[in-house]
Design a protein around this motif. Structure first.
Motif: not given
Length: 795
Positions: A313-317, A260-268
């Motif tokens: 990533h903008d998705m992270f606020v 998983y990408s970092y982005m994915a892990m962060i989301q997890f």
DNA sequence: CTATGTAAACAAC
DNA sequence: GTTGTTTACATAG
């Protein structure tokens, strides 16, 4: 070397991976020789020394035994023994050897069974380390290990001691649990004692299976550089046997970089919490707990990467607590697919990936892990526990219709109308994405996940449509600035802003990435139907265009959201979101008025064209990388002001998704694994039927340009599905309808149709076939997964 | 070219 | 020192 003002100094940072393979040799690695100057890496030096002893190694042992120097650990050799070998005798021989060699020689040996796969199965696989020195009992060591860094990486510390630690394989692996621990407890949980050495294990495993490739070494080396590893791991058979399975999993989890990408892990991580927010530290902790690799193997720099991803990533606020002292990271509701580790992880320990994932990861893994592709080869299929979120194969992606009763629908992308499920996710973005592709969604119950959040209003808007909830997620209110739920809702639809075509005009694309995203997702099990939903959105573009704004989250009252804006070229920039006074304006309140904006945005369809720009235009408009961005943009708009005040405008960026990317991306899909399909939207009911799969890939093939696809789809959507949704909302309908024309879709429509057909004919057939072949299924879904999981009907 | 990863410089705390 | 942001570069696809 770049001259950037900022970083003048650094000449080269690249690390080169050293190719070298043999452990014995290249100790050096210092990276850059070339310019080494700057970077001193400390310790390596030691590398040389020990390595020599190699010679001691290999010879004289029972037949079938291979001895090689551990690539990274000094004084350590790996002994590969045949399954049937007499371990005892080997140990004795090694011990003797160690003595012979004296201090210079290897004093630790790692035994691995050549027969087995990397995972130790039962006794055979046992690995043991011997030290010529007196060892303390393993137990002790274990304890020691635990102590060592308090949970963090152990790394560095004792370099030379050959301390050994015994690692019990299956440490309790908390990671598996999937639960998050929040707290910083850091330590205990994982403290079990693994160390870097894990890394070693990894390579050992490979070696065993592959026959010792030197390759792995590199990785090791790199790490080593950073952190000297000294310990050897010892595994005890018993324990192994007992927990062989879990251990193996554990091992893998540790040694292998998660796909998983970092982005994915962060989301997890973030999605694992109820509030869907997490502090940076908690994110680190969560990741370490769930992906031991980062705790024990990864370089410390992974945290930097996490921060980088959060900012990028903008998705992270980022939200700040009222007092301003605590910063929480949240996922932009529109972008949040609510992916959780559970969705990709199998209970048994295996990972499920229902989803698909991004291909990237894989590569990553490879790299990281070893860089050796070789590695991959072996384990992959067999063992991996973690599954990538998205399958790469395009064909798979394609949406399929199942036997299920439902009809398939094309989705359009737009999230728009669709309401996503209210509850859930929001994910406008997803919706959007999905929209692009056709999907057939299974209907699943909508259960949708509960999004707890939602709460407010955004949804409302939907009121019209009942079903359709707001496309975006109201779910999280978190951020929203506006509060008004009530209104908001109305507007919220508005949320969507669309970016419109303009995008073209806009330089950037926002999210290119997004779009892709949209596409697929399948959902994981659960809930998501959303995907299914799709709305028939009219045009694709729209989708892109509009971004959904999500309702602004309001979230915590206190919190302030910060947003970033993007600047020109940087990958992304942020700005804080303020409460947004400015912009926000429009959004909510006005929903009506703003509609133009919002609605427009929301409904991209028609309006988009018109309005869009406006909003977006953004000044800066930098393109965002992440999908989220879009959201953001919107956000401001629609919802609240909060963040984006002006920013909103910028949104323009959004384009990115829209176009091209779509196609392309689609194939890939969202990269963000994260996106789960969340779709819980009830709204869908109508849609229910559909399944949510998206397919991305096919589409591409079908269409030449993504755009076409989009359009087409959208059109379809429009025509078809739309209706349904629209029903609820007049507006939406309107939009949609108009849109079609407007969009100029006519062509598109035809395209759409074509698409559909293709999909049906080709894609479906392919898909079906795939399904029939279990093997493929495994590849795609993973060993543990089954299509039936996704689709009950298949059963 | 894009998405991702990695490293680093820097600014605020 | 931590957290965040931003650059720059690398690399795979």
């Amino acid at each position: 070397m770049r001259t950037s003002p900022r970083r003048p100094l650094i000449l080269k940072r690249r690390k080169l991976t050293l190719p070298d393979g043999n452990a014995s040799n290249s100790p050096a690695r210092d990276e850059p020789d070339g310019e080494s100057k700057g970077v001193p890496k400390q310790e390596h030096s030691k590398g040389d020394k020990p390595r020599d002893r190699v010679e001691c190694g290999t010879q004289k042992f029972p037949a079938g035994i291979k001895i090689i120097n551990h690539p990274t650990m000094p004084n350590t050799q790996v002994v590969i023994i045949p399954p049937d070998a007499d371990i005892q005798s080997i140990i004795e021989a090694l011990t003797a050897k160690g003595r012979e060699c004296g201090s210079n020689g290897p004093n630790k040996f790692i035994l691995i069974s050549s027969g087995g796969s990397s995972r130790p199965t039962g006794s055979t696989a046992a690995q043991q380390t011997l030290q010529s020195k007196a060892e303390t009992s393993t137990a002790t060591k274990g304890a020691r290990a635990a102590d060592c860094q308090g949970g963090e990486k152990n790394i560095g510390q004792n370099p030379d001691k050959t301390v050994e630690r015994a690692v019990l394989w299956p440490p309790q692996v908390n990671s598996m649990g999937g639960q998050e621990q929040e707290g910083n407890s850091s330590g205990e949980a994982t403290s079990s004692g693994l160390d870097n050495s894990l890394t070693n294990i990894q390579w050992l495993g490979k070696m065993s299976s592959d026959g010792l490739g030197p390759c792995t070494v590199k990785q090791e080396m790199e790490k080593e550089n950073q952190t000297p590893v000294q310990e050897t791991i010892k595994i005890e058979e018993d324990s192994i046997a007992a927990t062989a399975t879990s251990s193996s999993l554990w091992q893998d989890s540790i040694s292998e970089r998660p796909p998983y990408s970092y982005m994915a892990m962060i989301q997890f991580a973030i999605n694992s919490t109820e509030k869907k927010r997490m502090t940076l530290k908690d994110i680190y902790t969560w990741i370490e707990d769930h992906f031991p690799y980062f705790k024990y193997v990864a370089k410390p720099g992974w945290k930097n990467s996490i921060r980088h991803n959060l900012s990028l990533h903008d998705m992270f606020v980022r939200e700040t607590s009222a007092n301003g002292k605590i910063s929480f990271w949240t996922i932009h509701p529109d972008a949040n697919r609510y992916l959780t580790l559970d969705q990709v992880f199998k209970v048994s320990g295996s990972w499920e990936g229902k989803q698909v994932q991004q291909k990237r990861h894989i590569p990553e893994l490879q790299k990281n892990t070893g860089g050796n592709s070789s590695n991959k080869t072996e384990p992959q299929n067999a063992r991996r526990k973690m599954k990538p979120l998205l399958p790469r194969v395009s064909s798979y992606l394609v949406p399929i219709q199942f036997p299920v009763s439902q009809p398939l629908i094309l989705q359009s992308s737009l999230k728009v109308p669709q309401p996503m499920a209210q509850g859930a996710s929001l994910s406008g973005s997803e919706a959007i994405r999905s929209s692009k592709r056709v999907r057939i969604a299974p209907k699943v119950s909508v259960s949708a996940k509960p999004s707890s959040y939602l709460t407010t209003g955004p949804v409302k808007e939907k009121s019209h449509c009942d079903e359709r909830p707001p496309p975006f997620a109201p779910t999280q209110s978190v951020k929203e600035n506006n509060s008004q739920p009530g209104e908001a809702p109305a507007s919220f639809p508005a949320a969507l802003c669309i970016k419109e075509e303009k995008e073209d005009s806009y330089p950037d694309k926002w999210l290119p990435s997004f779009p892709p995203v949209s596409s697929i997702k399948e959902e994981p099990v659960q809930s998501d139907e959303e995907t299914g939903l799709l709305l028939p959105v009219p045009c694709v573009k729209r989708e892109k265009h509009f971004t959904v704004l999500k309702s602004p989250p309001r979230g915590v009252s206190d919190t302030v959201i910060i947003k970033r804006r993007k600047m020109g070229r940087s990958r992304r920039k942020q700005h804080l979101v303020l409460p947004c006074s400015e912009e926000p304006v429009l959004v909510l309140p006005e929903s009506g008025g703003s509609d133009s904006f919002r609605l427009a945005s929301d409904l991209p369809f028609l309006q988009e064209t018109q309005s869009l720009e406006l909003s977006c235009s953004q000044e800066e408009g930098g393109p965002f990388k992440t999908p989220v961005k879009e959201m953001f943009c919107k956000l401001p708009v629609s919802s609240t002001p909060s963040k984006v005040p002006t920013a909103t405008p910028p949104m323009g960026g959004p384009d990115s998704w829209r176009f091209a990317p779509i196609a392309k991306e689609s194939s890939e899909l969202d990269f963000s694994p994260v996106r789960t399909p969340q779709v819980p939207f009830t709204s869908l009911q109508e849609n229910l039927d559909l399944l949510g799969f998206n397919s991305t890939p096919l589409k591409n093939s079908l269409f030449d340009s993504p755009r076409q696809l989009l359009q087409t789809e959208s059109n379809d959507m429009v025509s078809g599905p739309l209706t349904s949704s629209p029903a609820s909302n007049p507006e939406s309908t309107k939009q949609s309808s108009p849109e079609l024309p407007a969009s100029g879709l006519p062509e598109n429509q035809s395209l759409m149709e074509g698409l559909v057909l293709d999909t049906m004919n080709n894609s479906l057939s392919k898909i079906l076939l795939d399904i029939s072949f279990s093997g493929l299924e495994d590849d795609i879904l993973g060993p543990e997964m089954s299509w039936s999981q996704f689709i009950p009907e298949l059963r």
